[in-house]
Design an enzyme around this catalytic site. Structure first.
Site, PDB file in Angstrom:
ATOM      1  N   ARG A   3     -34.103 -64.392 -15.955  1.00  0.00           N
ATOM      2  CA  ARG A   3     -32.862 -65.119 -15.710  1.00  0.00           C
ATOM      3  C   ARG A   3     -33.028 -66.460 -16.409  1.00  0.00           C
ATOM      4  O   ARG A   3     -33.939 -67.221 -16.092  1.00  0.00           O
ATOM      5  CB  ARG A   3     -32.625 -65.272 -14.210  1.00  0.00           C
ATOM      6  CG  ARG A   3     -31.412 -66.085 -13.865  1.00  0.00           C
ATOM      7  CD  ARG A   3     -31.008 -65.939 -12.396  1.00  0.00           C
ATOM      8  NE  ARG A   3     -30.237 -64.728 -12.190  1.00  0.00           N
ATOM      9  CZ  ARG A   3     -29.367 -64.563 -11.190  1.00  0.00           C
ATOM     10  NH1 ARG A   3     -29.163 -65.533 -10.329  1.00  0.00           N
ATOM     11  NH2 ARG A   3     -28.696 -63.444 -11.062  1.00  0.00           N
ATOM     12  N   HIS A  30     -24.053 -61.270 -18.243  1.00  0.00           N
ATOM     13  CA  HIS A  30     -24.688 -60.882 -16.971  1.00  0.00           C
ATOM     14  C   HIS A  30     -24.523 -59.371 -16.780  1.00  0.00           C
ATOM     15  O   HIS A  30     -23.854 -58.921 -15.853  1.00  0.00           O
ATOM     16  CB  HIS A  30     -24.037 -61.655 -15.840  1.00  0.00           C
ATOM     17  CG  HIS A  30     -24.811 -61.649 -14.559  1.00  0.00           C
ATOM     18  ND1 HIS A  30     -26.054 -61.065 -14.426  1.00  0.00           N
ATOM     19  CD2 HIS A  30     -24.520 -62.169 -13.332  1.00  0.00           C
ATOM     20  CE1 HIS A  30     -26.484 -61.224 -13.191  1.00  0.00           C
ATOM     21  NE2 HIS A  30     -25.575 -61.877 -12.499  1.00  0.00           N
ATOM     22  N   GLN A  33     -25.083 -57.496 -13.334  1.00  0.00           N
ATOM     23  CA  GLN A  33     -24.011 -57.651 -12.355  1.00  0.00           C
ATOM     24  C   GLN A  33     -22.895 -56.637 -12.598  1.00  0.00           C
ATOM     25  O   GLN A  33     -22.360 -56.021 -11.672  1.00  0.00           O
ATOM     26  CB  GLN A  33     -23.435 -59.073 -12.438  1.00  0.00           C
ATOM     27  CG  GLN A  33     -22.281 -59.322 -11.479  1.00  0.00           C
ATOM     28  CD  GLN A  33     -22.715 -59.237 -10.030  1.00  0.00           C
ATOM     29  OE1 GLN A  33     -23.689 -59.868  -9.655  1.00  0.00           O
ATOM     30  NE2 GLN A  33     -21.999 -58.466  -9.209  1.00  0.00           N
ATOM     31  N   ASP A 121     -15.009 -65.361 -10.164  1.00  0.00           N
ATOM     32  CA  ASP A 121     -16.367 -65.901 -10.056  1.00  0.00           C
ATOM     33  C   ASP A 121     -16.232 -67.383  -9.734  1.00  0.00           C
ATOM     34  O   ASP A 121     -15.146 -67.972  -9.856  1.00  0.00           O
ATOM     35  CB  ASP A 121     -17.106 -65.677 -11.391  1.00  0.00           C
ATOM     36  CG  ASP A 121     -18.598 -65.974 -11.324  1.00  0.00           C
ATOM     37  OD1 ASP A 121     -19.117 -66.271 -10.233  1.00  0.00           O
ATOM     38  OD2 ASP A 121     -19.250 -65.921 -12.394  1.00  0.00           O
ATOM     39  N   CYS A 160     -19.031 -61.736  -7.697  1.00  0.00           N
ATOM     40  CA  CYS A 160     -20.484 -61.506  -7.784  1.00  0.00           C
ATOM     41  C   CYS A 160     -21.271 -62.346  -6.783  1.00  0.00           C
ATOM     42  O   CYS A 160     -22.469 -62.093  -6.584  1.00  0.00           O
ATOM     43  CB  CYS A 160     -20.968 -61.759  -9.202  1.00  0.00           C
ATOM     44  SG  CYS A 160     -20.679 -63.437  -9.775  1.00  0.00           S
ATOM     45  N   ARG A 188     -25.969 -54.087  -6.168  1.00  0.00           N
ATOM     46  CA  ARG A 188     -26.866 -54.750  -7.131  1.00  0.00           C
ATOM     47  C   ARG A 188     -28.249 -54.092  -7.097  1.00  0.00           C
ATOM     48  O   ARG A 188     -28.863 -53.865  -8.135  1.00  0.00           O
ATOM     49  CB  ARG A 188     -26.995 -56.238  -6.800  1.00  0.00           C
ATOM     50  CG  ARG A 188     -25.780 -57.039  -7.125  1.00  0.00           C
ATOM     51  CD  ARG A 188     -25.717 -57.374  -8.611  1.00  0.00           C
ATOM     52  NE  ARG A 188     -26.378 -58.640  -8.876  1.00  0.00           N
ATOM     53  CZ  ARG A 188     -27.242 -58.867  -9.860  1.00  0.00           C
ATOM     54  NH1 ARG A 188     -27.590 -57.911 -10.682  1.00  0.00           N
ATOM     55  NH2 ARG A 188     -27.783 -60.042 -10.020  1.00  0.00           N
TER      56      ARG A 188
HETATM   57  N1  NVA Z   1     -21.357 -67.138 -13.341  1.00  0.00           N
HETATM   58  C1  NVA Z   1     -22.355 -67.304 -12.310  1.00  0.00           C
HETATM   59  C2  NVA Z   1     -22.849 -65.961 -11.857  1.00  0.00           C
HETATM   60  C3  NVA Z   1     -23.780 -66.029 -10.695  1.00  0.00           C
HETATM   61  C4  NVA Z   1     -24.268 -64.652 -10.225  1.00  0.00           C
HETATM   62  C5  NVA Z   1     -23.472 -68.151 -12.870  1.00  0.00           C
HETATM   63  O1  NVA Z   1     -23.846 -67.980 -14.032  1.00  0.00           O
HETATM   64  O2  NVA Z   1     -23.959 -69.009 -12.156  1.00  0.00           O
END
Ligand code: NVA
Length: 203
Positions: A3, A30, A33, A121, A160, A188
């Site tokens: 990540r 992502h 997700q 989101d 998400c 997930r």
């Molecule tokens: N768009 C959010 C997704 C978190 C799962 C982020 O990048 O923080």
């Protein structure tokens, strides 16, 4: 699995690695997700192919993965974002050139109209430094009962998480009967088990 804020870090790491490297979220995309989201849609509504998904809010990393998935899985994607937070035009152009049915506008209800799935989101993602500008730009893109009313009668709501009730989604929607966010969160782990099996050549 990495990540990372900077997508290129994951690309560089993968280029130097002898083993599979999984994108666990970057500033660009992502995909893990989206696997869980598609799984949830198929559990609730059947095959995703031919469905209409409305992405409302920030044209961010999760939105980009929906664009990539639209190309592969043949669903219709309607995006609504503020003009200054639209998805990257080159991403949209590449998806369309590959046959994806993706439209982008700046009106939440237009995007929601006829949708089987409404997704949003958080307005401020990891690494976003322009919080004040975002909080000023996004309120017209909150998912509320009016937006859900523009969607199909059986439409579901996805997010998400973590969510901010009263910002990108109202309490009535995220805690209401059309919300599938807890199944989505559970999925997930199931979707990621499938990713590991795929990396190991088991599926
Ligand atoms: N768009 C959010 C997704 C978190 C799962 C982020 O990048 O923080």
């Amino acid at each position: 699995m990495i990540r990372a804020n900077n997508h290129q870090d994951v690309v560089d790491f993968a280029a130097a690695s002898d083993v599979p490297v999984v994108n666990g979220l970057t500033d660009f995309s992502h995909p893990c997700q989206i696997l869980a989201d598609i799984m949830t849609i198929e559990e609730r509504l059947g095959a995703v192919e031919g469905k209409t998904i409305a992405w409302i809010g920030d044209g961010n990393n999760v939105c980009a993965s929906f664009v990539h998935a639209a190309e592969k899985l043949k669903f219709r994607l309607k995006i609504a974002t503020p003009a200054s937070y639209a998805p990257k035009t080159q991403e949209l152009a590449a998806a369309r050139a590959a046959g994806a049915d993706v439209t982008a506008s700046h009106d939440a209800r237009t995007a929601a109209s006829g949708a089987d799935v409404i997704v949003t989101d958080t307005w401020v993602s990891m690494g976003d430094a322009d919080k004040d500008a975002r909080m000023a730009a996004f309120p017209p893109f909150a998912v509320n009962d009016d937006v859900m009313a523009a969607a199909n009668r059986d439409a579901i709501f996805l997010h998400c998480l973590p969510a901010h009730r009263g910002e990108e989604v109202t309490e009535a929607v995220i805690d209401g009967p059309r919300s599938a966010v807890w199944d989505e969160a559970e999925n997930r782990i199931h979707a990621q088990k499938a990713v590991l099996l795929w990396c190991l050549g088991k599926i």
